[in-house]
Motif scaffolding. Structure first.
Motif, short mmCIF file in Angstrom:
data_model
loop_
_atom_site.label_atom_id
_atom_site.label_comp_id
_atom_site.label_asym_id
_atom_site.label_seq_id
_atom_site.Cartn_x
_atom_site.Cartn_y
_atom_site.Cartn_z
N SER A 126 38.23 15.42 65.73
CA SER A 126 38.15 16.83 65.34
C SER A 126 36.87 17.49 65.82
CB SER A 126 38.23 16.97 63.82
OG SER A 126 37.11 16.36 63.21
N GLY A 127 35.93 16.70 66.36
CA GLY A 127 34.64 17.24 66.80
C GLY A 127 34.69 17.70 68.23
N ARG A 128 35.25 18.84 68.48
CA ARG A 128 35.42 19.32 69.86
C ARG A 128 34.15 19.93 70.43
NH1 ARG A 128 41.43 22.15 69.31
NH2 ARG A 128 42.53 20.28 68.63
N ALA A 129 33.24 20.35 69.57
CA ALA A 129 32.01 20.99 70.07
C ALA A 129 30.91 19.94 70.24
CB ALA A 129 31.56 22.08 69.09
N GLN A 130 31.09 19.08 71.23
CA GLN A 130 30.11 18.05 71.58
C GLN A 130 29.82 17.10 70.43
OE1 GLN A 130 29.08 17.74 74.70
NE2 GLN A 130 30.21 19.56 75.26
N GLY A 131 30.82 16.85 69.61
CA GLY A 131 30.64 15.86 68.56
C GLY A 131 29.94 16.38 67.31
N ASN A 132 29.69 17.71 67.23
CA ASN A 132 28.96 18.25 66.10
C ASN A 132 29.64 17.95 64.78
OD1 ASN A 132 27.73 19.35 68.30
ND2 ASN A 132 27.50 21.39 67.43
N SER A 133 30.96 18.00 64.74
CA SER A 133 31.67 17.80 63.49
C SER A 133 31.39 16.44 62.91
CB SER A 133 33.18 17.97 63.71
OG SER A 133 33.49 19.29 64.07
N TYR A 134 31.36 15.41 63.75
CA TYR A 134 31.13 14.06 63.23
C TYR A 134 29.78 13.96 62.55
CZ TYR A 134 29.86 9.25 62.76
OH TYR A 134 29.41 8.07 62.22
N THR A 135 28.72 14.45 63.18
CA THR A 135 27.39 14.28 62.62
C THR A 135 27.24 15.01 61.29
OG1 THR A 135 26.56 16.13 63.96
CG2 THR A 135 26.31 13.91 64.86
N ILE A 136 27.87 16.19 61.17
CA ILE A 136 27.80 16.93 59.90
C ILE A 136 28.59 16.19 58.82
CG2 ILE A 136 28.40 19.08 58.73
CD1 ILE A 136 27.89 20.51 61.41
N MET A 137 29.76 15.67 59.20
CA MET A 137 30.56 14.91 58.23
C MET A 137 29.81 13.66 57.77
SD MET A 137 34.33 15.23 59.95
CE MET A 137 35.01 16.85 60.34
N ARG A 138 29.16 12.99 58.73
CA ARG A 138 28.42 11.77 58.36
C ARG A 138 27.22 12.11 57.48
NH1 ARG A 138 26.44 8.41 56.51
NH2 ARG A 138 26.13 6.22 57.09
N ALA A 139 26.63 13.28 57.69
CA ALA A 139 25.56 13.73 56.81
C ALA A 139 26.08 13.92 55.38
CB ALA A 139 24.94 15.02 57.33
N CYS A 140 27.31 14.43 55.27
CA CYS A 140 27.93 14.56 53.95
C CYS A 140 28.07 13.19 53.28
CB CYS A 140 29.30 15.22 54.08
SG CYS A 140 29.25 16.98 54.47
N GLY A 141 28.37 12.17 54.08
CA GLY A 141 28.45 10.82 53.55
C GLY A 141 27.12 10.35 52.98
N SER A 142 26.04 10.61 53.70
CA SER A 142 24.71 10.22 53.21
C SER A 142 24.36 10.96 51.93
CB SER A 142 23.65 10.51 54.28
OG SER A 142 23.88 9.71 55.43
N LEU A 143 24.71 12.25 51.88
CA LEU A 143 24.47 13.02 50.66
C LEU A 143 25.28 12.46 49.50
CD1 LEU A 143 24.43 16.65 52.10
CD2 LEU A 143 22.49 15.42 51.10
N GLY A 144 26.52 12.06 49.78
CA GLY A 144 27.36 11.48 48.74
C GLY A 144 26.77 10.18 48.21
N PHE A 145 26.28 9.35 49.12
CA PHE A 145 25.67 8.07 48.72
C PHE A 145 24.49 8.33 47.78
CE2 PHE A 145 22.99 4.39 48.97
CZ PHE A 145 23.84 3.31 49.20
N ALA A 146 23.60 9.25 48.20
CA ALA A 146 22.40 9.53 47.40
C ALA A 146 22.76 10.14 46.05
CB ALA A 146 21.46 10.45 48.18
N THR A 147 23.69 11.11 46.05
CA THR A 147 24.06 11.80 44.82
C THR A 147 24.67 10.85 43.80
OG1 THR A 147 24.47 13.85 46.05
CG2 THR A 147 25.47 13.66 43.86
N VAL A 148 25.61 10.03 44.25
CA VAL A 148 26.29 9.13 43.31
C VAL A 148 25.37 7.99 42.87
CG1 VAL A 148 28.27 7.60 42.99
CG2 VAL A 148 28.54 9.73 44.26
N THR A 149 24.45 7.58 43.73
CA THR A 149 23.47 6.56 43.32
C THR A 149 22.63 7.07 42.16
OG1 THR A 149 23.35 5.59 45.53
CG2 THR A 149 21.52 5.16 44.06
N VAL A 150 22.16 8.31 42.28
CA VAL A 150 21.35 8.90 41.20
C VAL A 150 22.19 9.07 39.93
CG1 VAL A 150 20.07 10.95 40.48
CG2 VAL A 150 19.77 10.04 42.79
#
Length: 402
Positions: A126-150
């Motif tokens: 789904s990341g047609r604009a040079q892969g931008n979508s993947y990196t933003i989605m993966r950032a959401c994953g990191s935020l999820g990890f941190a949020t749920v850990t807390v």
């Protein structure tokens, strides 16, 4: 994508899915050992369960990826893996004997990690604009990890360790609810993103994983990125024990973890622009160098200020490295093999290499505590010659395509 409501809905759902999926890891990875201790398991048995939990994906992940590449039925495979994971988490409270708990954990780690290459495949499709979508989605994953850990840490401290199970069950149910909203991954066939001369005529491989392994530049890059990712092993398993024994408070250690996660989230947003300038292989190389510096530094200091500065290099160890290998796969692997390529990275980085790094780091930790970080520095440094060799092979095979 702007003019397609279904595509927008699918992208939003995938962002949420990343948050939930990594959020579940944010409660299970740090707190499952605590729940197991509450069941009366001794540290040796808990260590055995944690270490062996990295191994089942070595078998399950490539099988699921093969089926996905051959059939394109990613949604059904994800739903099946999540449903099985839900049943296993529900069964945990009914298990008391160490053997049964080990068995459930092994089964869980055979099915739950198999979701990762499928959702990564959807993200890069789904990341047609040079892969931008993947990196933003993966950032959401990191935020999820941190949020749920807390959140999980607060609930467990306020109530009891059973919240490890309740939160995990709730998050898997939420993941299952998102599956039907996820976008369709690209179907096996020609892939315009792949920088190869004859990709339009590339047939569907009967054994996609075998074709991935035969591509030596690709294999070297995947191995290098996997070594960098696996160099986190000692941090994940023993760093808290090491820093606590060195006099750091749990509150301060939590802050140090937050610094690392914050740097990786920021880097995920910057990664597309950096990759457009440097290319994937150079970012993997930089990530390996910076990770080796990070682990070497942590082996010689327990000063909180210096640890905090070194933790900022997690932006390379995780975000830069992960974004780079996905960028590389997007541009050099035909659609019919992409899921298998991602699966190979998953099983090496989070399976074979991670298991080995934890075992080696733990062995040195028992004799010389800082030695665990030194093993991680060596692990990251081993990636450097692999990247250099991969670049040489790629230039020889396809001049001008790095």
């Amino acid at each position: 994508m702007r003019g397609n409501p279904d595509a927008r809905q699918g992208a939003i759902a995938l962002h949420g899915f990343y948050f939930l999926y990594y959020g579940l890891q944010g409660v299970s990875i740090p707190f499952l050992p605590l729940w197991l201790a509450g069941r009366g398991l001794d540290p040796a048995m808990i260590g055995l369960i944690v270490a062996t939990s990295f191994l089942p994906k070595i078998l399950s992940t490539p099988v699921v990826a093969h089926v996905a590449d051959q059939t394109g039925r990613a949604h059904a495979l994800m739903a099946s893996a999540l449903a099985a994971s839900l049943l296993l988490f529900i069964s945990y409270p009914f298990m008391h004997a160490p053997g049964w708990l080990l068995g459930v954990t092994l089964l869980l780690n055979a099915v739950f990690p198999a979701v990762l290459p499928l959702m990564d495949r959807m993200a890069i499709a789904s990341g047609r604009a040079q892969g931008n979508s993947y990196t933003i989605m993966r950032a959401c994953g990191s935020l999820g990890f941190a949020t749920v850990t807390v959140a999980g840490g607060y609930l467990i401290k306020t109530f009891d360790a059973n919240w490890v199970m309740w939160l995990s069950i709730l998050l898997i149910v939420a993941c299952l609810a998102c599956v039907r909203l996820l976008p369709q991954a690209a179907q096996p066939g020609p892939d315009a993103n792949v920088a190869t001369a004859n990709v339009g005529a590339a047939p569907r491989a009967r054994l996609p994983m075998l074709e991935v392994v035969r591509d030596r530049p690709l294999l070297m890059c995947i191995a290098a990125a996997s070594l960098v990712q696996a160099s986190n092993g000692f941090l994940y398993s023993y760093s808290t024990l090491y820093w606590t024994a060195s006099g750091l408070s749990t509150a301060l250690i939590s802050l140090l973890w937050v610094l690392g996660v914050g740097s990786e989230v920021l880097f995920f947003f910057l990664a597309p622009k950096i990759l457009a300038r440097t290319g994937a292989q150079w970012l993997i190389l930089a990530s390996a160098v910076m990770s080796a510096i990070r682990w070497a530094g942590l082996s010689i200091t327990t000063d909180p200020t210096l640890i905090g500065a070194l933790q900022l290099l997690q932006c390379f160890t995780l975000a830069g490295n992960n974004a780079a290998i996905m960028w590389y796969i997007t541009r050099h692997v035909p659609a019919a093999r992409k899921t298998s390529a991602i699966a190979l990275y998953t099983l090496l980085s989070g399976g074979v290499f991670m298991f080995a790094s934890i075992q080696l780091g733990g062995a040195l930790y028992r004799g010389y505590a800082p030695g665990g970080f030194m093993v991680m520095a060596a692990c990251a440094a081993c990636a450097i010659p692999l990247v250099v060799y991969a670049e040489r092979l790629r230039r020889n095979v396809r001049p001008g395509h790095i």
